[in-house]
Design a protein around this motif. Sequence first.
Motif, PDB file in Angstrom:
ATOM      1  N   ILE A  16       0.562  -1.134  -0.119  1.00 13.67           N
ATOM      2  CA  ILE A  16       0.056  -0.287  -0.051  1.00 13.67           C
ATOM      3  C   ILE A  16       0.948   1.375   0.003  1.00 13.67           C
ATOM      4  N   VAL A  17       0.427   2.198  -0.659  1.00 16.24           N
ATOM      5  CA  VAL A  17       1.180   3.535  -0.987  1.00 16.24           C
ATOM      6  C   VAL A  17       0.331   4.536  -0.756  1.00 16.24           C
ATOM      7  N   ILE A  18       0.588   5.545   0.151  1.00 14.38           N
ATOM      8  CA  ILE A  18      -0.195   6.792   0.260  1.00 14.38           C
ATOM      9  C   ILE A  18       0.418   7.900   0.231  1.00 14.38           C
ATOM     10  N   ALA A  19      -0.142   8.747  -0.737  1.00 15.80           N
ATOM     11  CA  ALA A  19       0.265  10.304  -1.109  1.00 15.80           C
ATOM     12  C   ALA A  19      -0.524  11.155  -0.055  1.00 15.80           C
ATOM     13  N   ASN A  20       0.508  12.084   0.268  1.00 17.20           N
ATOM     14  CA  ASN A  20      -0.290  13.314   1.179  1.00 17.20           C
ATOM     15  C   ASN A  20      -0.811  14.329   0.136  1.00 17.20           C
ATOM     16  N   VAL A  21      -1.056  15.695   0.819  1.00 15.49           N
ATOM     17  CA  VAL A  21      -1.520  16.986   0.004  1.00 15.49           C
ATOM     18  C   VAL A  21      -0.522  17.582  -0.255  1.00 15.49           C
ATOM     19  N   PRO A  22      -0.310  17.907  -1.608  1.00 15.31           N
ATOM     20  CA  PRO A  22       0.729  18.887  -2.227  1.00 15.31           C
ATOM     21  C   PRO A  22       0.106  20.231  -1.577  1.00 15.31           C
ATOM     22  N   ASP A  23       1.115  21.322  -1.832  1.00 18.16           N
ATOM     23  CA  ASP A  23       1.276  22.517  -1.259  1.00 18.16           C
ATOM     24  C   ASP A  23       0.229  23.191  -2.237  1.00 18.16           C
ATOM     25  N   LEU A  24      -1.119  23.426  -1.700  1.00 20.54           N
ATOM     26  CA  LEU A  24      -2.189  23.764  -2.535  1.00 20.54           C
ATOM     27  C   LEU A  24      -1.939  25.284  -2.838  1.00 20.54           C
ATOM     28  N   THR A  25      -1.219  26.060  -1.911  1.00 16.97           N
ATOM     29  CA  THR A  25      -1.203  27.382  -2.013  1.00 16.97           C
ATOM     30  C   THR A  25      -0.534  27.712  -3.348  1.00 16.97           C
ATOM     31  N   LEU A  26       0.225  26.869  -3.908  1.00 15.73           N
ATOM     32  CA  LEU A  26       0.868  27.021  -5.379  1.00 15.73           C
ATOM     33  C   LEU A  26      -0.006  27.068  -6.263  1.00 15.73           C
ATOM     34  N   LEU A  27      -1.356  26.543  -6.306  1.00  9.92           N
ATOM     35  CA  LEU A  27      -2.183  26.379  -7.428  1.00  9.92           C
ATOM     36  C   LEU A  27      -3.078  27.563  -7.584  1.00  9.92           C
ATOM     37  N   PRO A  28      -3.192  27.920  -8.949  1.00 11.92           N
ATOM     38  CA  PRO A  28      -3.869  29.180  -9.222  1.00 11.92           C
ATOM     39  C   PRO A  28      -5.290  29.490  -8.678  1.00 11.92           C
ATOM     40  N   ARG A  29      -5.909  28.323  -8.677  1.00  9.26           N
ATOM     41  CA  ARG A  29      -7.214  28.190  -8.017  1.00  9.26           C
ATOM     42  C   ARG A  29      -7.391  28.709  -6.581  1.00  9.26           C
ATOM     43  N   PHE A  30      -6.463  28.720  -5.760  1.00 10.09           N
ATOM     44  CA  PHE A  30      -6.396  29.463  -4.379  1.00 10.09           C
ATOM     45  C   PHE A  30      -5.595  30.781  -4.309  1.00 10.09           C
ATOM     46  N   SER A  31      -5.226  31.425  -5.419  1.00 11.72           N
ATOM     47  CA  SER A  31      -4.527  32.674  -5.372  1.00 11.72           C
ATOM     48  C   SER A  31      -5.038  33.866  -4.707  1.00 11.72           C
ATOM     49  N   SER A  32      -6.592  33.688  -4.543  1.00  7.78           N
ATOM     50  CA  SER A  32      -7.181  34.877  -3.982  1.00  7.78           C
ATOM     51  C   SER A  32      -7.818  34.338  -2.556  1.00  7.78           C
ATOM     52  N   THR A  33      -7.426  33.198  -2.010  1.00 12.09           N
ATOM     53  CA  THR A  33      -7.958  33.043  -0.958  1.00 12.09           C
ATOM     54  C   THR A  33      -7.023  33.111   0.500  1.00 12.09           C
ATOM     55  N   ASP A  34      -7.140  32.992   1.520  1.00 16.08           N
ATOM     56  CA  ASP A  34      -6.203  33.034   2.877  1.00 16.08           C
ATOM     57  C   ASP A  34      -5.474  31.978   2.669  1.00 16.08           C
ATOM     58  N   THR A  35      -4.021  32.057   2.048  1.00 19.66           N
ATOM     59  CA  THR A  35      -3.377  31.289   1.916  1.00 19.66           C
ATOM     60  C   THR A  35      -2.716  30.752   3.383  1.00 19.66           C
ATOM     61  N   THR A  36      -2.631  31.638   4.366  1.00 23.41           N
ATOM     62  CA  THR A  36      -2.303  31.150   5.462  1.00 23.41           C
ATOM     63  C   THR A  36      -3.083  30.271   6.371  1.00 23.41           C
ATOM     64  N   GLN A  37      -4.256  30.303   6.134  1.00 25.36           N
ATOM     65  CA  GLN A  37      -5.433  29.357   6.594  1.00 25.36           C
ATOM     66  C   GLN A  37      -5.314  28.113   5.725  1.00 25.36           C
ATOM     67  N   LEU A  38      -5.055  28.149   4.447  1.00 25.07           N
ATOM     68  CA  LEU A  38      -4.961  26.965   3.857  1.00 25.07           C
ATOM     69  C   LEU A  38      -3.799  26.143   3.807  1.00 25.07           C
ATOM     70  N   ALA A  39      -2.570  26.971   4.206  1.00 25.07           N
ATOM     71  CA  ALA A  39      -1.467  26.214   4.621  1.00 25.07           C
ATOM     72  C   ALA A  39      -1.466  25.518   5.837  1.00 25.07           C
TER      73      ALA A  39
END
Length: 244
Positions: A154-177
């Motif tokens: 079994i291999v599991i991947a975690n969550v990438p750094d979503l703050t790098l995605l354009p979709r979240f450029s206008s969101t609160d990146t601190t909370q997202l991180a």
Amino acid sequence: MLFLLAMLFLAGCSSPLTGQEHNGKLTIQTAPQARMTYVAIGASDTYGTGSKNPRTESWPAVLSRMLAHNGDGKMQEQSLGQNTVRLINLGIPGMHAHDALGVELPVAIDAHPNLITVWLAVNDLVDNVPPSSYAQDLERLLQDLQTKLPHVRIVIANVPDLTLLPRFSSTDTTQLAHSVASYNAVIQSVVDRHHVVLIDLFQAWQELASHPEFISDDGFHPSTAGYARLAQLFYQGMKQHRII
């Protein structure tokens, strides 16, 4: 939905049949048995949303070809039939970990795979599922897999750094991180408890900052090039942990 999953399972599991006439009689030949059965559990980013052709360009599809060809496009010293990797991609857009327990988990167990990958966290995070609830679902997923399939890798991947995605450029990146860090802490804890392999996409995919071509036009899902890179990261991590 159940019918869709049944058809998906049959499409992934059935061996191609060919008819051949011999001495005036039609005989049915099955394809050689696969060397490995690989099941991918996940959501749209496992299905391949964002690529031009999800069936062939999703990262599980690319990874299965790498597994069959020793990662470099060269056939291993085995017959073609023995070298085949049978992929069952259970990625369903919009899937959450809790729903996967009733939809994807039973199909994965019934397939009796040699290898399972699990990348199933981003939808839960984006839809504000509490990390504690997600942890319970991931824990149950792994517990059931290891109980019913004691020899599966079994291999599991975690969550990438979503703050790098354009979709979240206008969101609160601190909370997202903070949310990403909380989810990844949960994933790490479950991985350690069950002794499975972690593919650390948060660290390995920081290159997204300098490779915008890895993200599709929707600003969220990987592109065809991004899925190819993800397959490489999974393959490299699996080689490093010596499970392939």
